[in-house]
Enzyme design. Structure first.
Site, PDB file in Angstrom:
ATOM      1  N   LEU A  83       0.808  -1.210   0.000  1.00 27.01           N
ATOM      2  CA  LEU A  83       0.000   0.000   0.000  1.00 27.01           C
ATOM      3  C   LEU A  83       0.845   1.264   0.000  1.00 27.01           C
ATOM      4  O   LEU A  83       0.425   2.307  -0.504  1.00 27.01           O
ATOM      5  CB  LEU A  83      -0.927   0.016   1.229  1.00 27.01           C
ATOM      6  CG  LEU A  83      -1.939  -1.122   1.321  1.00 27.01           C
ATOM      7  CD1 LEU A  83      -2.695  -1.053   2.640  1.00 27.01           C
ATOM      8  CD2 LEU A  83      -2.917  -1.061   0.151  1.00 27.01           C
ATOM      9  N   GLY A  84       2.026   1.186   0.580  1.00 27.02           N
ATOM     10  CA  GLY A  84       2.874   2.370   0.647  1.00 27.02           C
ATOM     11  C   GLY A  84       4.168   2.068   1.362  1.00 27.02           C
ATOM     12  O   GLY A  84       4.321   1.029   2.013  1.00 27.02           O
ATOM     13  N   GLY A 103       7.404   4.194   3.593  1.00 30.42           N
ATOM     14  CA  GLY A 103       7.945   5.415   4.163  1.00 30.42           C
ATOM     15  C   GLY A 103       9.372   5.217   4.601  1.00 30.42           C
ATOM     16  O   GLY A 103      10.018   4.209   4.269  1.00 30.42           O
ATOM     17  N   VAL A 133       3.950  -0.629   4.321  1.00 30.20           N
ATOM     18  CA  VAL A 133       2.593  -1.050   4.687  1.00 30.20           C
ATOM     19  C   VAL A 133       2.013  -1.921   3.578  1.00 30.20           C
ATOM     20  O   VAL A 133       2.058  -1.559   2.401  1.00 30.20           O
ATOM     21  CB  VAL A 133       1.677   0.162   4.944  1.00 30.20           C
ATOM     22  CG1 VAL A 133       0.279  -0.307   5.349  1.00 30.20           C
ATOM     23  CG2 VAL A 133       2.269   1.061   6.024  1.00 30.20           C
ATOM     24  N   LYS A 160       1.783  -2.893   8.962  1.00 28.56           N
ATOM     25  CA  LYS A 160       2.943  -1.997   8.929  1.00 28.56           C
ATOM     26  C   LYS A 160       4.177  -2.786   9.362  1.00 28.56           C
ATOM     27  O   LYS A 160       4.265  -3.246  10.498  1.00 28.56           O
ATOM     28  CB  LYS A 160       2.723  -0.802   9.855  1.00 28.56           C
ATOM     29  CG  LYS A 160       3.865   0.229   9.798  1.00 28.56           C
ATOM     30  CD  LYS A 160       3.773   1.252  10.928  1.00 28.56           C
ATOM     31  CE  LYS A 160       2.607   2.180  10.761  1.00 28.56           C
ATOM     32  NZ  LYS A 160       2.644   3.279  11.786  1.00 28.56           N
ATOM     33  N   ASP A 176       0.755  14.250  19.176  1.00 29.71           N
ATOM     34  CA  ASP A 176       1.243  14.489  17.810  1.00 29.71           C
ATOM     35  C   ASP A 176       0.073  14.624  16.841  1.00 29.71           C
ATOM     36  O   ASP A 176       0.051  14.020  15.774  1.00 29.71           O
ATOM     37  CB  ASP A 176       2.190  13.371  17.371  1.00 29.71           C
ATOM     38  CG  ASP A 176       3.004  13.765  16.132  1.00 29.71           C
ATOM     39  OD1 ASP A 176       3.193  14.981  15.910  1.00 29.71           O
ATOM     40  OD2 ASP A 176       3.446  12.862  15.402  1.00 29.71           O
TER      41      ASP A 176
END
Length: 362
Positions: free
Chosen positions: A60-61, A63, A68, A82, A176
């Protein structure tokens, strides 16, 4: 595919030609140095088609710290998995935050918090199984639309405030809150994500020990003054400020504070006021402007004392967007003694002292 990075100071998004061997990557816009984990030559993807009890699907992605994947749980539910990369897994503080996110979120089950199924380790890899949110972040929504219609921003802010109330009931502070940590499921429903910086204020233990005294944690542009000075000082009112700063960014399309480095942004948070929302968006209703400034009051004793109070006042704003009167006293500057009155007070004090001296001599 080349990886994109976002500068935490100026929010500039860029794709470098390469990452330096020491992992220190300067932002081409403002010069702020980003610390970037060095990629391992070993692929982040699990060796097989499963990890723990989850069957791995499409990516999915990816970083700087994790990749993920879409995955399937034993009960057939689709989840987001993740998976930490090797560099992040070797960072004990980061790994502790990763575990903490699973522990904190499992304590709070709420429709506006991205759910976590659990934390695991398999095939030499740490992973977090989370609710799969079909949608995008509020940050992406702001980037696409430049600024969000204020009624949409109010709706999403109220949903996040509900999530904060549920967390507060468990003694949990997020610390955060920012547009990147608010997911929009289906593009319409807000869900609060990433409790990795969160802490539990009732009781003690490893969560509290992870925060060093005198160290700021979070994203500078959205942090309140007390958190800039010391993350240990953050409480539920700090989350209210950050949600107010997020709302400010959404309705104006601009960060409340912008600087050439994280340090400069934090100095601005401590020493200056941001432009009022109405000075940036002329057609913004007066009560929306006033509520935002109240939520971002530098003195936490004068801002919302809880997410419940923040939400209550925002609902009133939604009903009467042009009635800013309820915030007039809250935003009024402290009353100062007129300059002419100071010498009068001094004279009266001197006369009183003189009178007491004369009485003693008698």
């Amino acid at each position: 595919m080349a990886q994109a990075f976002r500068c935490p100071a100026c929010r500039h998004k860029f794709v470098p030609d390469s990452v330096p061997a020491d992992g220190r990557l300067p932002c081409p816009a403002c010069g702020q140095v980003l610390r970037v984990p060095i990629r391992s030559p070993v692929p982040a993807k699990p060796d097989g088609r499963s990890l723990g009890k989850y069957r791995i699907g499409r990516k999915l992605g990816e970083g700087a710290t994790a990749t993920v994947y879409e995955a399937t749980a034993p009960d057939g539910a689709r989840v987001a998995l993740k998976v930490l990369n090797e560099e992040s897994a070797r960072d004990q503080e980061f790994l502790a935050r990763f575990k903490r996110e699973a522990e904190l979120v499992q304590k709070v089950q709420h429709q506006h918090i991205v759910g976590v199924r659990g934390f695991g380790f398999d095939q030499g890899k740490f992973f977090l199984a989370m609710e799969l949110v079909e949608g995008h972040s509020l940050e992406e929504e702001i980037e696409r639309k430049r600024r969000i219609p204020w009624r949409d921003a109010v709706r999403w802010t109220l949903e996040v405030a509900d999530a904060l109330q549920a967390a507060a009931a468990r003694g949990i502070i997020h610390r955060d809150i920012k547009p990147a940590n608010i997911m929009l499921a289906g593009g319409t429903v807000a869900k609060l994500a990433d409790l990795g910086f969160g802490k539990q204020i009732e009781g003690s233990g490893a969560w509290e020990q992870l925060t060093l005294s005198g160290v700021a944690m979070g994203s500078p542009a959205y942090m309140p003054p007390e958190q800039v000075l010391d993350a240990k000082q953050a409480d539920h009112r700090s989350d209210c400020y950050a949600l107010g700063a997020t709302f400010y960014h959404a309705v104006t399309g601009r960060l409340p504070y912008n600087g050439r480095s994280s340090q400069e942004v934090m100095e601005l948070v401590l020493r200056s006021e941001p432009p009022t929302p109405r000075s940036l968006v002329a057609d913004l209703p007066e009560a929306v402007d006033a509520w935002t400034r109240w939520a971002m009051h530098k003195d936490r004793a004068k801002r919302p004392q809880s997410a419940a109070e923040l939400a209550q006042e925002l609902r009133a704003v939604l009903e009467r967007p042009d009635d800013a009167g309820r915030f007039r006293k809250r935003l009024a500057p402290p009353r100062q003694t007129p300059a002419w009155l100071v010498p009068v007070i001094i004279l009266l004090l001197l006369l009183a002292v003189a009178g007491a001296a004369v009485a003693l001599l008698r």
